[in-house]
Design a protein around this motif. Structure first.
Motif, PDB file in Angstrom:
ATOM      1  N   ASN A  26       0.825  -1.212   0.000  1.00 24.18           N
ATOM      2  CA  ASN A  26       0.000   0.000   0.000  1.00 24.18           C
ATOM      3  C   ASN A  26       0.859   1.262   0.000  1.00 24.18           C
ATOM      4  O   ASN A  26       0.580   2.237   0.705  1.00 24.18           O
ATOM      5  N   LEU A  27       1.916   1.244  -0.813  1.00 17.45           N
ATOM      6  CA  LEU A  27       2.838   2.374  -0.857  1.00 17.45           C
ATOM      7  C   LEU A  27       2.260   3.510  -1.701  1.00 17.45           C
ATOM      8  O   LEU A  27       1.621   3.274  -2.733  1.00 17.45           O
ATOM      9  N   SER A  28       2.492   4.732  -1.273  1.00 13.07           N
ATOM     10  CA  SER A  28       2.134   5.874  -2.115  1.00 13.07           C
ATOM     11  C   SER A  28       3.209   6.035  -3.185  1.00 13.07           C
ATOM     12  O   SER A  28       4.291   5.442  -3.116  1.00 13.07           O
ATOM     13  N   ASN A  29       2.926   6.852  -4.190  1.00 20.21           N
ATOM     14  CA  ASN A  29       3.933   7.145  -5.197  1.00 20.21           C
ATOM     15  C   ASN A  29       3.651   8.504  -5.813  1.00 20.21           C
ATOM     16  O   ASN A  29       2.545   9.041  -5.718  1.00 20.21           O
ATOM     17  N   ALA A  30       4.655   9.054  -6.442  1.00 17.10           N
ATOM     18  CA  ALA A  30       4.518  10.325  -7.164  1.00 17.10           C
ATOM     19  C   ALA A  30       5.501  10.308  -8.323  1.00 17.10           C
ATOM     20  O   ALA A  30       6.525   9.621  -8.292  1.00 17.10           O
ATOM     21  N   TYR A  31       5.202  11.122  -9.341  1.00 22.57           N
ATOM     22  CA  TYR A  31       5.970  11.088 -10.584  1.00 22.57           C
ATOM     23  C   TYR A  31       6.523  12.480 -10.895  1.00 22.57           C
ATOM     24  O   TYR A  31       5.847  13.485 -10.701  1.00 22.57           O
ATOM     25  N   VAL A  32       7.760  12.531 -11.395  1.00 25.15           N
ATOM     26  CA  VAL A  32       8.324  13.784 -11.878  1.00 25.15           C
ATOM     27  C   VAL A  32       9.440  13.501 -12.877  1.00 25.15           C
ATOM     28  O   VAL A  32      10.341  12.700 -12.622  1.00 25.15           O
ATOM     29  N   GLY A  33       9.371  14.118 -14.050  1.00 28.34           N
ATOM     30  CA  GLY A  33      10.458  14.109 -15.027  1.00 28.34           C
ATOM     31  C   GLY A  33      10.993  12.747 -15.416  1.00 28.34           C
ATOM     32  O   GLY A  33      12.197  12.587 -15.611  1.00 28.34           O
TER      33      GLY A  33
END
Length: 584
Positions: free
Chosen positions: A508-515
């Motif tokens: 149940n890990l969060s994640n985020a995206y960039v570049g």
């Protein structure tokens, strides 16, 4: 008997008619002007540049030929030739006034041709290949003034222009850069004065510059990059992105019963910044993006209270407080469709959508209470799934109901690979599942290859043509986690490379995206590590012979043949394209 060809009349006494006064037989004895011309002479005399007289209107053909010095040009005839010759040529204000001046004198076809040709004909360069000198009588060095010349030899470096003795000025490319050797091959050129320098009206020497910014042509897979750190050790931080940063907000502080209000932001180089903290410390927050903002909504304030607060961070990391959620919610889910950030779940049956102006819209899903919801995007839709039901919303927030999932289950994950929205894993009754349902851009469902392990509370992420499913619980009671990462490409081929394993078992890990990076905070011994995954980009750039380019090179290069430049990763730079042909 004499022939009477002229009669002079006057008004009669009652002013209602004319009386003949004098018949004139020859007109020889009548003077009509101060120069002593007789009437006959006056009738026979044509106008010249120095003397008034009669004049005939030039035909269109005579205006075009431009050789007649006797007939006058009308405004209509002049406009035709101006339209032909000035359609793509800059003309100065003084020249425009000269060609359209309102005077008592007419322009002849020859005079119009001379005026236009003196302005429009390309002049020889009487200087050198780099120090250009052009004679252009009447030229005034004012902003917008143009000069044309013929270049008879290729330049060898930076260039200047001296137009009609008005002074030496720099000659720059159409992009405003200093010319380099070969930018001016033999040919005809025009440049416009901008108040400081002369600017070529086209790229310069047949070059057209194309700029590339973070360019790539293909993605060949996913690689694992070096891990980075949160500024504060904590679990359950929510992830969201805007167009410039990946952000992680809130969570439960490691080794403490306190909740966090800390926000960590990572740019495209993974350099960490600490923006203004959340307006409330909390965990169980949902993160979502609408492009302009990363939004963090709801969450748990303590064991008994939830939050309805929404914090929004723009691309300058300035925090704004939009309208709060309609109810206090915890453990809700965030999604994006078009220019909307969506929040749903948390034991409620509504969707709350925030546009790029942070205006909130509330949508009713149905009468089903929503707890854990999975989301995935495909085409113009975001798909929201729970248990077995699937709802699809387009960019206008209009709902469609695709086919249900193939297997009823809870706590499954969603992600997209560009071609499909995938929902994977989950548990229901006494079973754990590895089933994968895939929906294409027409919202048609197919069954894809299963996960490598049966599991639930997997984390889904979308990475440039690949769907990632990371970690999860592999036992019913939630005691055992895994670090497995399953990857699905756009053809639904599944791989589970050992090189991509999480650094720590997690679920149940969060994640985020960039570049090009996808970031997963993992709960290691100090709860501060972020596992980092990077798309394996390649940049293939076709260039023609003679083109100039600079990307990772230390200086500008020249292509000696038609070629394809190949760079690993994404690149920023330019190509000054030379006209040519590229074929297989």
């Amino acid at each position: 008997m004499a022939t009477y060809n002229t009669v002079i009349k006057k008004r009669n006494a009652t002013n209602n008619g004319w009386d003949s006064v004098l018949p004139i037989t020859t007109a020889e004895n009548v003077l009509v002007n101060a120069e002593g011309d007789t009437l006959a002479t006056h009738f026979a005399e044509n106008a010249t540049e120095t003397k008034a007289g009669h004049i005939e209107i030039a035909t269109a053909a005579e205006v075009t030929a431009g050789t007649d010095n006797q007939r006058a040009v009308t405004p209509a005839g002049l406009k035709v030739e101006l339209d032909k010759k000035l359609s793509s040529t800059v003309i100065s204000q003084a020249e425009a006034e000269a060609l359209t001046a309102t005077t008592a004198r007419a322009f002849t076809a020859q005079r119009v041709a001379q005026a236009l040709n003196s302005r429009l004909m390309y002049k020889p360069n009487t200087g050198s290949v780099n120090a250009i000198v052009v004679a252009n009588p009447g030229f005034a060095l004012v902003t917008g003034a143009a000069v044309e010349w013929q270049q008879t030899a290729v330049n060898t470096g930076a260039c200047t222009i001296n137009a009609d003795g008005t002074g030496v000025k720099s000659l720059l490319s159409s992009e405003g850069s200093v010319l380099t050797a070969g930018d001016l091959p033999v040919g005809f050129y025009q440049a416009v004065y901008n108040g400081t320098s002369f600017i070529l009206r086209s790229g310069g020497g047949g070059y057209a510059q194309v700029d590339f910014v973070n360019y790539y042509s293909s993605v060949n897979g996913i690689n694992k990059a070096s891990p980075i750190k949160l500024s504060q050790a904590r679990s359950g931080a929510a992830g969201a992105s805007n167009d410039s940063y990946a952000l992680f907000a809130g969570g439960a502080i490691s080794g403490s019963s306190s909740l966090s209000d800390v926000v960590d932001a990572y740019n495209t180089s993974l350099i960490r910044t600490s923006p203004t903290v959340l307006s409330q410390p909390r965990e169980g927050i949902a993160g979502a993006s609408n492009g302009s903002y990363a939004l963090f909504a709801g969450g748990r304030l303590n064991s008994s209270s939830s939050s309805n607060v929404v914090d929004a961070y723009n691309t300058s990391l300035i925090r704004t407080s939009p309208t709060v959620l309609s109810q206090e919610k915890r453990y809700l889910m965030g999604a994006r469709i078009g220019n909307y950030a969506l929040f749903l779940g948390g034991s409620y049956d509504t969707i709350e959508a925030y546009d790029q102006s942070l205006v909130r819209t509330i949508l009713n899903i149905d009468n089903t209470v929503r707890y854990t919801v999975a989301r995935a995007n495909v085409g113009d839709y975001v798909l929201l799934a729970q248990t077995k039901a699937v709802n699809a919303y387009n960019q206008s927030l209009v709902r469609t109901s695709p086919a249900e999932l193939s297997q009823q289950r809870d706590y499954f994950a969603g992600a997209s690979n560009g071609s499909y929205a995938l929902f994977t894993g989950g548990k229901y009754s006494n079973d754990l599942y590895n089933v994968v349902d895939a929906y294409n851009t027409s919202l048609t469902r197919i069954v894809a290859p299963p996960l490598s392990k049966n599991r639930y509370y997997t984390s889904g992420a979308s990475e440039y043509g690949y769907a990632m499913f990371v970690g999860g619980y592999i036992d019913w009671y939630g005691n055992q986690q895994t670090n497995v990462v399953d990857i699905y490409d756009s053809s639904l081929v599944r791989t589970a490379p050992s090189t991509l394993l999480l650094s720590q078992n997690g679920s149940n890990l969060s994640n985020a995206y960039v570049g090009g990076y996808t970031l997963f905070p993992v709960y290691n011994s100090d709860y501060s590590n972020i596992d980092t995954y990077l798309s394996d980009f390649t940049a293939n750039i076709l260039v023609t012979k003679g083109s100039k380019y600079k990307f990772t090179e230390s200086s500008e290069q020249v292509a000696n043949v038609n070629t394809t430049l190949i760079y690993p990763g994404r690149v920023t730079g330019y190509v000054k394209y030379k006209k040519g042909i590229i074929s297989k």
